[in-house]
Design a protein around this motif. Structure first.
Motif, PDB file in Angstrom:
ATOM      1  N   UNK A  37       0.850  -1.203   0.000  1.00  0.00           N
ATOM      2  CA  UNK A  37       0.000   0.000   0.000  1.00  0.00           C
ATOM      3  C   UNK A  37       0.880   1.246   0.000  1.00  0.00           C
ATOM      4  N   UNK A  38       0.347   2.348  -0.492  1.00  0.00           N
ATOM      5  CA  UNK A  38       1.061   3.624  -0.436  1.00  0.00           C
ATOM      6  C   UNK A  38       1.199   4.082   1.006  1.00  0.00           C
ATOM      7  N   UNK A  39       2.217   4.888   1.263  1.00  0.00           N
ATOM      8  CA  UNK A  39       2.266   5.600   2.539  1.00  0.00           C
ATOM      9  C   UNK A  39       1.140   6.641   2.545  1.00  0.00           C
ATOM     10  N   UNK A  40       0.885   7.233   3.701  1.00  0.00           N
ATOM     11  CA  UNK A  40      -0.208   8.201   3.829  1.00  0.00           C
ATOM     12  C   UNK A  40      -0.094   9.298   2.776  1.00  0.00           C
ATOM     13  N   UNK A  41      -1.168   9.496   2.032  1.00  0.00           N
ATOM     14  CA  UNK A  41      -1.213  10.540   1.014  1.00  0.00           C
ATOM     15  C   UNK A  41      -1.428  11.890   1.692  1.00  0.00           C
ATOM     16  N   UNK A  42      -0.562  12.842   1.390  1.00  0.00           N
ATOM     17  CA  UNK A  42      -0.656  14.177   1.980  1.00  0.00           C
ATOM     18  C   UNK A  42      -0.806  15.220   0.876  1.00  0.00           C
ATOM     19  N   UNK A  43      -0.918  16.461   1.280  1.00  0.00           N
ATOM     20  CA  UNK A  43      -1.021  17.545   0.325  1.00  0.00           C
ATOM     21  C   UNK A  43       0.246  17.777  -0.485  1.00  0.00           C
ATOM     22  N   UNK A  44       1.326  17.091  -0.111  1.00  0.00           N
ATOM     23  CA  UNK A  44       2.589  17.196  -0.855  1.00  0.00           C
ATOM     24  C   UNK A  44       2.839  15.946  -1.690  1.00  0.00           C
ATOM     25  N   UNK A  45       1.772  15.251  -2.063  1.00  0.00           N
ATOM     26  CA  UNK A  45       1.916  13.983  -2.774  1.00  0.00           C
ATOM     27  C   UNK A  45       2.651  14.147  -4.099  1.00  0.00           C
ATOM     28  N   UNK A  46       2.540  15.311  -4.726  1.00  0.00           N
ATOM     29  CA  UNK A  46       3.195  15.513  -6.019  1.00  0.00           C
ATOM     30  C   UNK A  46       4.714  15.626  -5.891  1.00  0.00           C
ATOM     31  N   UNK A  47       5.213  15.757  -4.665  1.00  0.00           N
ATOM     32  CA  UNK A  47       6.660  15.810  -4.462  1.00  0.00           C
ATOM     33  C   UNK A  47       7.276  14.415  -4.371  1.00  0.00           C
ATOM     34  N   UNK A  48       6.460  13.397  -4.152  1.00  0.00           N
ATOM     35  CA  UNK A  48       6.979  12.037  -4.119  1.00  0.00           C
ATOM     36  C   UNK A  48       7.504  11.648  -5.499  1.00  0.00           C
ATOM     37  N   UNK A  49       8.600  10.907  -5.542  1.00  0.00           N
ATOM     38  CA  UNK A  49       9.193  10.497  -6.806  1.00  0.00           C
ATOM     39  C   UNK A  49       8.888   9.020  -7.063  1.00  0.00           C
ATOM     40  N   UNK A  50       8.760   8.660  -8.325  1.00  0.00           N
ATOM     41  CA  UNK A  50       8.394   7.299  -8.714  1.00  0.00           C
ATOM     42  C   UNK A  50       9.467   6.758  -9.652  1.00  0.00           C
ATOM     43  N   UNK A  51       9.931   5.533  -9.371  1.00  0.00           N
ATOM     44  CA  UNK A  51      10.980   4.915 -10.170  1.00  0.00           C
ATOM     45  C   UNK A  51      10.543   3.522 -10.630  1.00  0.00           C
ATOM     46  N   UNK A  52      10.949   3.182 -11.833  1.00  0.00           N
ATOM     47  CA  UNK A  52      10.714   1.844 -12.359  1.00  0.00           C
ATOM     48  C   UNK A  52      11.652   0.877 -11.642  1.00  0.00           C
ATOM     49  N   UNK A  53      11.139  -0.267 -11.220  1.00  0.00           N
ATOM     50  CA  UNK A  53      11.968  -1.321 -10.640  1.00  0.00           C
ATOM     51  C   UNK A  53      12.241  -2.367 -11.715  1.00  0.00           C
ATOM     52  N   UNK A  54      13.501  -2.636 -11.958  1.00  0.00           N
ATOM     53  CA  UNK A  54      13.866  -3.605 -12.987  1.00  0.00           C
ATOM     54  C   UNK A  54      14.506  -4.824 -12.345  1.00  0.00           C
ATOM     55  N   UNK A  55      14.217  -5.971 -12.933  1.00  0.00           N
ATOM     56  CA  UNK A  55      14.749  -7.224 -12.411  1.00  0.00           C
ATOM     57  C   UNK A  55      16.113  -7.502 -13.043  1.00  0.00           C
ATOM     58  N   UNK A  56      17.102  -7.800 -12.195  1.00  0.00           N
ATOM     59  CA  UNK A  56      18.437  -8.125 -12.680  1.00  0.00           C
ATOM     60  C   UNK A  56      18.503  -9.599 -13.071  1.00  0.00           C
ATOM     61  N   UNK A  57      19.624 -10.010 -13.631  1.00  0.00           N
ATOM     62  CA  UNK A  57      19.793 -11.413 -14.042  1.00  0.00           C
ATOM     63  C   UNK A  57      19.740 -12.363 -12.850  1.00  0.00           C
ATOM     64  N   UNK A  58      20.058 -11.849 -11.667  1.00  0.00           N
ATOM     65  CA  UNK A  58      20.008 -12.687 -10.466  1.00  0.00           C
ATOM     66  C   UNK A  58      18.608 -12.761  -9.866  1.00  0.00           C
ATOM     67  N   UNK A  59      17.668 -11.997 -10.445  1.00  0.00           N
ATOM     68  CA  UNK A  59      16.302 -11.998  -9.933  1.00  0.00           C
ATOM     69  C   UNK A  59      16.011 -10.903  -8.932  1.00  0.00           C
ATOM     70  N   UNK A  60      17.045 -10.132  -8.564  1.00  0.00           N
ATOM     71  CA  UNK A  60      16.848  -9.021  -7.630  1.00  0.00           C
ATOM     72  C   UNK A  60      16.234  -7.833  -8.368  1.00  0.00           C
ATOM     73  N   UNK A  61      15.695  -6.887  -7.612  1.00  0.00           N
ATOM     74  CA  UNK A  61      15.108  -5.680  -8.185  1.00  0.00           C
ATOM     75  C   UNK A  61      16.043  -4.495  -7.934  1.00  0.00           C
ATOM     76  N   UNK A  62      16.221  -3.678  -8.956  1.00  0.00           N
ATOM     77  CA  UNK A  62      17.037  -2.485  -8.796  1.00  0.00           C
ATOM     78  C   UNK A  62      16.308  -1.289  -9.390  1.00  0.00           C
TER      79      UNK A  62
END
Length: 414
Positions: free
Chosen positions: A305-330
Motif C-alpha cells: 500500500x502507499x504511505x499516507x497521502x498528503x497535500x505534498x503527494x506531487x513531491x513524491x518520486x516514482x521509479x521503475x523497478x527492474x529485475x536483474x539477471x540474479x532476480x533481484x530488483x534495482x
C-alpha cells in the motif's frame, strides 16, 4: 452556489450533516447507500468547487460556527459527522500539542450536564471566549461538533441518532473523553484507531474514530466498530496470497483466525492493484524523511500500500523497478510523478472523481478515504458490513447532479 436538494431527501432514513466536509470522502460513500443522504459544511472555496462538480449537496453558509442544528438546510439531519482541523494536535509528544489536548478536554467538560438551552448557551459563550484567545484559533474547531450535539438535544429537542467523528490518531484522547461525556447525556459511545488498509484502501492511513449512538437506556453497552476485511501492512511482512488464512494472533500473525463461517481477511490492496496504467513494478520515494532524517526517505514498492497521502503527494518520486539477471530488483529510470487521479485512487476515490480548482493535492491529502468511510458508516448506522456490490458501486461512482465547469474549476495544481 449549492447543488439542488435531491427529491428523495425527505424520505431518507438517515440524513447526515458532515461538518468540515472536505471534497466528499464521506459524502460519496453516503450517496451509494440505501436510505442515506448527506449535506456538507465546507469553508474552502476550492474544495466547494470540487463538491459542486461532484454534485454533492453543500450548505450555503460556509462557516460551521455560523450554523447550527436548527438551521433550515440541516434541520432534518439525524446523523452528525465531522473531522475538525487537527493542526494543533498533529505532532505526537509535542508539548504544545499535549497542552492543547488537555485544554480541549477541560473545555469540553464545561459543555455537558446542562438542563436547558439557556444554561448551555451561557457555557458555550464562556468556552468560546477562551478558545478565541488561544494562539491557534483552529483548536476551538474540535469543540464545534460538541456544540452541535448539545444544541440538537437541548435546542432542537431532537438529539442526533448517530455521531461519527474522525481525526489523526493523536486526537484519540479527545474522542475518548468525548465518549465519556456523551454517555452522560444519553449515548452509547466509544473511540478507536482504525487502519485504512484493513478495509481495502491501498494506503496506510490511521484515523481516530468516535462512534456514538443515541440509547439513553443503555449507554454502557458496547459500540460495534467495523471489522477488518484485509491484511494490515507492516514493514517486512509478506503479503498474503488470496487463498491464505492468517494464523491465530497469539502465534505472531497480524489477525486472529476468522470466526467459524467467516471468510479470512484478504491480502492488502497494493498500489499496483489500482495504478494499473503504470509498469507492474515501481517504487515510490516519499518527500518525507524517516526518523527526522531528510536523507532517509520512506520507500514503498508497488506490491505494498502507499504511505499516507498528503497535500505534498506531487513531491513524491516514482521509479521503475527492474529485475536483474540474479532476480533481484534495482532502481531504474524515474517515471512521471503521481497524478491527481492516481493520488485519488490511492485514497480510494473513484477513478474519474472531478477534482477542481487550484489546490487539488491538498484536497486529496486532507480527505478521509471514501472506502474507509463506507465501512465506518455501515457500522455506525447498523446496516451491516458493505458487500461487494456496494464496494463496486463506490469504485464506479459518477456524479448524479454535476454542476457546469468554470474556468477556475479547470485550473491545474502543479
Amino acid at each position: 452556489m449549492t447543488c439542488p436538494v435531491p427529491p428523495s431527501l425527505p424520505r431518507a432514513k438517515f440524513m447526515i450533516v458532515d461538518l468540515f466536509a472536505g471534497p466528499g470522502g464521506l459524502d460519496i460513500a453516503a450517496t451509494i447507500m440505501d436510505e442515506v443522504e448527506s449535506i456538507g459544511v465546507e469553508w474552502d472555496d476550492a474544495t466547494r468547487a470540487t463538491r459542486r462538480a461532484a454534485g454533492l449537496l453543500t450548505t450555503t453558509v460556509k462557516d460551521v460556527a455560523a450554523l447550527g442544528p436548527r438551521d433550515d438546510e440541516v434541520a432534518r439531519a439525524n446523523v452528525l459527522t465531522g473531522g475538525p482541523p487537527c493542526q494543533s494536535f498533529s505532532v505526537a509528544g509535542n508539548r504544545k500539542g499535549h497542552k492543547a489536548l488537555e485544554q480541549v478536554k477541560a473545555l469540553a467538560t464545561q459543555l455537558v450536564g446542562h438542563d436547558d438551552l439557556k444554561q448551555f448557551e451561557a457555557a458555550w459563550k464562556e468556552v468560546k471566549d477562551k478558545t478565541d484567545k488561544m494562539s491557534d484559533d483552529r483548536t476551538g474547531f474540535v469543540l464545534q461538533p460538541l456544540r452541535w450535539i448539545m444544541e440538537a438535544k437541548l435546542g432542537r429537542g431532537k438529539p442526533y441518532d448517530v455521531i461519527v467523528l474522525e481525526q489523526v490518531p493523536t486526537v484519540l484522547p479527545v474522542w475518548k473523553h468525548y465518549a465519556k461525556l456523551l454517555r452522560r447525556v444519553g449515548y452509547a459511545a466509544d473511540a478507536h484507531v482504525l487502519h485504512s488498509e484493513d478495509f481495502g484502501v491501498p494506503q496506510t492511513r490511521r484515523r481516530a474514530v468516535l462512534i456514538a449512538q443515541w440509547d439513553p437506556e443503555n449507554v454502557d453497552r458496547p459500540v460495534q466498530f467495523p471489522t477488518a476485511t484485509h491484511q494490515r501492512y507492516r514493514k517486512g511482512i509478506t503479503r498474503l496470497l488470496q487463498q491464505d488464512t492468517p494464523e491465530c494472533e497469539d502465534q505472531g500473525a497480524l489477525f486472529a483466525a476468522p470466526q467459524k463461517g467467516k471468510s479470512p481477511v484478504k491480502p492488502w490492496v497494493a498500489m499496483q492493484d489500482v495504478l494499473t496504467e503504470r509498469p507492474s513494478d515501481f517504487e515510490v520515494v516519499s518527500n518525507y524523511g524517516s526518523g527526522g532524517d531528510p536523507k532517509n526517505r520512506g520507500r514503498r514498492t508497488s506490491d505494498q500500500p502507499a504511505a499516507t497521502i498528503t497535500g505534498k503527494v506531487r513531491r513524491n518520486r516514482v521509479f521503475h523497478l527492474k529485475e536483474t539477471t540474479s532476480g533481484a530488483k534495482e532502481i531504474g529510470e524515474e517515471l512521471e510523478r503521481l497524478t491527481f487521479e492516481e493520488a485519488g485512487l490511492l485514497q480510494s476515490f473513484p477513478k474519474k472523481y472531478p477534482w477542481r480548482s487550484t489546490d487539488v493535492a491538498q484536497q486529496i491529502g486532507n480527505a478521509i478515504p471514501p472506502l474507509l468511510s463506507l465501512h465506518i458508516l455501515s457500522s455506525a448506522l447498523r446496516l451491516g458490513p458493505p458487500d461487494d456490490d456496494l464496494i463496486n458501486k463506490l469504485a464506479t461512482w459518477t456524479p448524479k447532479h454535476p454542476a457546469p465547469l468554470t474556468d477556475e474549476d479547470l485550473a491545474e495544481d502543479l
